[in-house]
Design an enzyme around this catalytic site. Structure first.
Site, PDB file in Angstrom:
ATOM      1  CB  CYS A  45     -12.651  -2.034   7.206  1.00  0.00           C
ATOM      2  SG  CYS A  45     -12.272  -3.109   8.440  1.00  0.00           S
ATOM      3  CB  CYS A  86      -1.016  -0.077   1.221  1.00  0.00           C
ATOM      4  SG  CYS A  86      -1.550  -1.553   1.437  1.00  0.00           S
ATOM      5  CE  LYS A 139     -14.955   3.853   7.339  1.00  0.00           C
ATOM      6  NZ  LYS A 139     -15.587   3.547   6.118  1.00  0.00           N
ATOM      7  CG  HIS A 159      -6.226   1.723   0.377  1.00  0.00           C
ATOM      8  ND1 HIS A 159      -5.118   2.228  -0.070  1.00  0.00           N
ATOM      9  CD2 HIS A 159      -6.013   0.606   1.083  1.00  0.00           C
ATOM     10  CE1 HIS A 159      -4.191   1.549   0.337  1.00  0.00           C
ATOM     11  NE2 HIS A 159      -4.466   0.807   1.164  1.00  0.00           N
TER      12      HIS A 159
END
Lengths: 138, 389
Positions: B209, B86, B331, B335
């Site tokens: 998440c 990431c 959030k 992502h």
């Protein structure tokens, strides 16, 4: 695609898969799991001597997976409804990850004592992989 | 060491786009990045390109960098794909900084791309776990959320962090993202809804998440000479730091801190000649709510163990002392793994130039980006400041 563990890569670590065999550093005395590569305490290389642990320890972090399990554990999650995963500080010193078994994972918390036991981990390409899980100490 | 300037940066929309490809998303981000430059950039003048991607789904694992740069007319330009989970494009950006500093490039491209929503549920779950430690951590049955759940469990036990602290991060970031037309989840949430959501990996629930998203982002870095030709309103990259750490959480000394964040931040602060108290705003890596709390502590915005109260105090709100994740963060903004790092940089570029639209906060002069790979195996931190050196 994605993560893949070959049979040889599983088999070459069987002592640690079944009994959490650790490495003790001859430089600093620290413990590293698995017993390969650099010492997690002092980064010395080639200093890890295998140590047979008792397989008992204390839960230092706990979670219960209720969704999103990867394919290798999807059937287990469906069957159990939840998968308990803990980080355990073994009595010898190293910290290891492990799956909970023989208990309701929601009943296990940080600070609890656990012991290791060999169980079926998962099946890949028709070959069952066995390894250690944790259950509450009696 | 040569000065480095951020002369353009943009993201494509982040979200779920079945009609787009990884190439078309990259092209959207690239054309927007060119448009974001004050002057006219001849795309063939880009000397080096670094493209971050994990390769989720396996659509083009080999040569995914050149596969997107050729698509936007950069055929022939040196391009290297960067894989750091990431933190891929935060790491790509650092390579761009190093190339400009070294004199190897006068104009460099750093970007990233990921497509995550067009695969089956099974394949997605398979890929989401590939950046954890595979041989032992993953084989213990944990998931990516599970590893951060262990951090949350330990943080709650050691520091008294609460369910409300975790959910406050989600409430803030969704409120910010609701003002971002490029965000994946453009809706607000209440504290009650965030606290009562379905469990994913206890103690983390759905609102702890971030989503999986499709998207791309591109930043353009220039030497001072080249930057002077392109803009009168420069943003300088004053600090660049990157560090790595053990890939498995179980092999690290602390469960409540990400050491690579502290190490990367120390480098970046040192280069910039500033400390955390001098940072006006930050885009931090909130893949999970606990990650934003840990980031605030590891970056020095508050003391260790106090991030829950720090966020609850309003300090990180848009009108607080140091806004965090004005874009909505991972959030709400989304992502798309490889695109996240330079996506954060695009937000800093917009805010510092006063081009952030409804979510613009005035009076910001110095921004920081913080991009984490896996659960902390790699971290890139950058500091940006208005004006020439």
């Amino acid at each position: 695609m994605g993560a893949y563990l070959s049979v040889p890569s599983w088999v070459r670590n069987l002592d640690s898969r079944y009994r959490f065999v650790l490495g003790e550093c001859t430089e600093c005395g620290g413990y590293t799991f698995p017993p390969e590569g650099a010492c997690v305490e002092c980064n010395a290389v080639g200093t890890l001597e295998p140590v047979e642990p008792a397989g008992t320890g204390e839960v230092v972090a706990q979670t219960v997976i209720e969704s999103g399990a990867p394919p290798e554990f999807a059937a287990l999650l469906d069957a159990q409804g939840a998968i308990g995963v803990v980080l355990v500080e073994l009595d010898e010193g190293a910290r290891v990850p492990g799956m909970l078994t023989d208990c309701d994972p929601r009943e296990v918390a940080r600070g609890d004592r656990v012991e290791s036991v060999v169980r079926r981990i998962y099946e890949q390409e028709g070959i069952v992989r066995y390894g250690a899980k944790f259950r509450p100490e009696p | 060491m040569r000065e480095v300037y951020l002369v353009g940066a943009a993201q494509s929309a982040f979200g779920s786009f079945p009609d787009e490809s990884y190439r078309s998303l990259f092209a959207a981000a690239f054309e927007r990045a060119l448009d974001s430059v004050d002057g006219d950039v001849d795309r063939t003048s880009i000397d080096e390109a670094y493209v971050g991607s994990l390769g989720v789904g396996g659509r083009q694992l080999g040569l995914s960098g050149p596969a997107v740069t050729e698509h936007v007319g950069l055929d022939g330009t040196s391009c290297t794909r960067i894989e750091n989970a990431c933190a891929a494009s935060g790491s790509a950006f650092r390579q761009g900084v190093l190339a400009v500093r070294a004199g190897a490039a006068d104009l460099a491209l750093a970007g990233g791309v990921e497509v995550m929503t067009d695969t089956s549920g099974e394949r997605t779950r398979e890929w989401l776990g590939v950046s954890g430690e595979t041989e032992w951590e993953r084989m213990a049955g944990t998931t990516f959320a599970g590893v951060y759940a262990h951090m949350a469990d330990a943080h709650m036990a050691e520091h008294g962090t609460t369910r409300e602290h975790l959910s406050s991060v989600a409430v803030k970031n969704h409120a910010n993202g609701a003002n971002n037309p490029d965000a994946h989840l453009q809706f607000e949430t209440t504290l009650d809804d965030a606290m009562d959501a379905a469990t994913v990996a206890d103690p983390l629930n759905l609102f702890d998440c971030c989503p999986t998203s499709d998207g791309a982002s591109v930043a353009l870095l220039a030497s001072r000479e080249t930057a002077e030709e392109l803009t009168d309103d420069p943003i300088r990259v004053t600090g660049s730091g990157q560090a790595s750490s053990r890939v498995g959480l179980f092999q690290r000394p602390s469960l409540t801190s990400i050491p690579a964040t502290g190490d990367a931040a120390d480098q970046a602060y040192d280069e910039a000649g500033v400390g955390p108290e001098d940072v006006d705003f930050a885009e931090v890596h909130d893949c999970f709510s606990i990650a934003e709390l840990v980031a605030c502590e590891d970056l020095g915005f508050c003391d260790a163990g106090e991030a829950g109260e720090y966020v609850l105090s309003g300090a990180t709100e848009p009108d607080g002392e140091r806004p965090v994740n004005l874009s909505g963060g991972l959030k709400s903004k989304g992502h798309p793994i490889g695109a996240t790092g330079t996506g954060q940089i695009a937000e800093v570029y917009k805010q510092l130039r006063g081009e952030a639209g409804e979510r613009q906060v005035d009076g910001l002069h110095r921004g920081l980006t913080h991009n984490v790979g896996g659960s902390g195996g790699a971290v890139a931190v950058h500091v940006f400041e208005e004006g020439w050196a």
